[in-house]
Write a protein that holds these residues in place. Structure first.
Motif, PDB file in Angstrom:
ATOM      1  N   ALA A 112       0.038  23.282  -0.603  1.00 41.23           N
ATOM      2  CA  ALA A 112       1.462  23.462  -0.899  1.00 41.23           C
ATOM      3  C   ALA A 112       2.205  24.405   0.036  1.00 41.23           C
ATOM      4  N   ALA A 113       1.514  25.363   0.654  1.00 41.02           N
ATOM      5  CA  ALA A 113       2.227  26.399   1.411  1.00 41.02           C
ATOM      6  C   ALA A 113       1.614  26.622   2.794  1.00 41.02           C
ATOM      7  N   PRO A 114       1.562  25.580   3.631  1.00 38.20           N
ATOM      8  CA  PRO A 114       0.918  25.727   4.944  1.00 38.20           C
ATOM      9  C   PRO A 114       1.662  26.672   5.887  1.00 38.20           C
ATOM     10  N   ILE A 115       2.976  26.727   5.790  1.00 36.26           N
ATOM     11  CA  ILE A 115       3.765  27.589   6.681  1.00 36.26           C
ATOM     12  C   ILE A 115       3.443  29.056   6.411  1.00 36.26           C
ATOM     13  N   GLN A 116       3.485  29.439   5.143  1.00 34.10           N
ATOM     14  CA  GLN A 116       3.223  30.832   4.781  1.00 34.10           C
ATOM     15  C   GLN A 116       1.801  31.247   5.142  1.00 34.10           C
ATOM     16  N   HIS A 117       0.837  30.383   4.868  1.00 33.90           N
ATOM     17  CA  HIS A 117      -0.556  30.746   5.093  1.00 33.90           C
ATOM     18  C   HIS A 117      -0.893  30.823   6.584  1.00 33.90           C
TER      19      HIS A 117
END
Length: 316
Positions: A112-117
């Motif tokens: 769900a959160a590839p950018i943040q990770h």
């Protein structure tokens, strides 16, 4: 199929490239903002402005949605940040394929959160993957990828905007080539998979027992929203202070400019030296540049020191 602002550039480019979009599927309207007013998704608004029919089912995998899509007989289903997994009965409807744009270099950062990770892990590179959808979460065969170098000062908001535009370009390139040349599919190597779980409240508190570069990566990965924070007593009330931008101070820089650094209590994280506010980490320190107090607007570190000096001095 798409929902948030990330998917809008792809929809825009599909429209401008004269693709015949017969239907837009998006998530239902949800309460948003301070007034919790019900708002349609960004994708829904753009689609309706362009005269594209829109449906917003609570469950896309129902028989009713399946029948609607089958009646339309689409050549392709294009998915960008839709928000639900598609079951086989939906994935098998289009003549050619159901394809998805994902904001990472799969198999790294499925979820769900590839950018943040990618930012919080201090990855040197990231990018966009166009894949053929499969039953798993982001497990499908890779059609095309584009890699970019990650600027060590970039935050999640900036990377979001960069990758959303890249997703649009890459998706339209794949569609243009689909009928004019051979499309090749490359299976993902699950040996190298990582999972980008949804960001929750547990990801936000800053742990100053980590080194400065890790703390800075957390700050950038959660900026501008929801924000990484530390707690401080402001006017006799403990508040969350979100750091939106910071500068890393290396251990060598600390020793060079602050000779008494080794004499400071390592458990004392907050310091004001030469009118600069900095937070000591396990190794090095970070110097906040932009802050947002709970329920307040974003302010510079100078305004923070000037406005809350007594509170800071009392706290440290």
């Amino acid at each position: 199929m798409g929902t948030p602002a990330f998917a809008v550039p792809t929809l825009d480019m599909l429209i401008k490239n004269a693709h015949d979009i017969v239907l837009c599927v998006t998530q239902p309207a949800k309460p948003s903002g301070r007034g919790l007013r019900t708002q349609e998704s960004p994708v829904s608004l753009v689609a309706k402005q362009s005269g594209i029919p829109v449906i917003s089912p609570f469950d896309v995998n129902t028989h009713n949605v399946q029948s609607r899509l089958q009646d339309l007989r689409p050549d392709m289903i294009v998915v960008v940040a839709y928000g639900n997994l598609l079951k086989k009965n939906i994935r098998n409807i289009p003549t050619y394929a159901c394809i998805n744009a994902h904001a990472s270099l799969l198999p790294r950062w499925r979820g769900a959160a590839p950018i943040q990770h990618a930012i919080m892990a201090n990855d040197p590179q990231t990018g966009v993957t166009i894949m053929r959808m499969h039953k798993g979460c982001d497990t499908g065969d890779i059609i095309k990828q584009h890699t970019i170098n990650l600027d060590p000062k970039m935050n999640a908001g900036q990377l979001h905007d960069t990758l959303s535009q890249l997703s649009a370009t890459l998706m339209c390139d794949v569609l243009d080539k689909w009928v004019t040349s051979n499309i090749h599919f490359m299976p993902q190597n699950s040996k190298f998979k990582t999972h980008a779980k949804k960001i929750t409240s547990h990801d936000r508190p800053i742990n100053f027992h980590r080194n400065a570069s890790q703390v800075d990566a957390q700050i950038r990965g959660l900026s501008p929203r929801p924000g990484a924070y530390f707690l401080m007593s402001i006017r006799q009330k403990k508040q969350q202070i979100n750091i939106l931008k910071s500068r890393v101070i290396s251990q060598q820089e600390l020793i060079k400019h602050h000779h008494n650094i080794t004499e400071l209590n390592p458990n004392q994280s907050f310091h004001i030296i030469n009118e600069a506010f900095w937070l000591r980490c396990a190794e090095g320190a970070i110097q906040p540049e932009l802050l947002r107090l709970q329920g307040k607007n974003t302010i510079t570190i100078t305004d923070f020191i000037n406005g809350y000096r007594d509170d800071i001095l009392a706290y440290i």
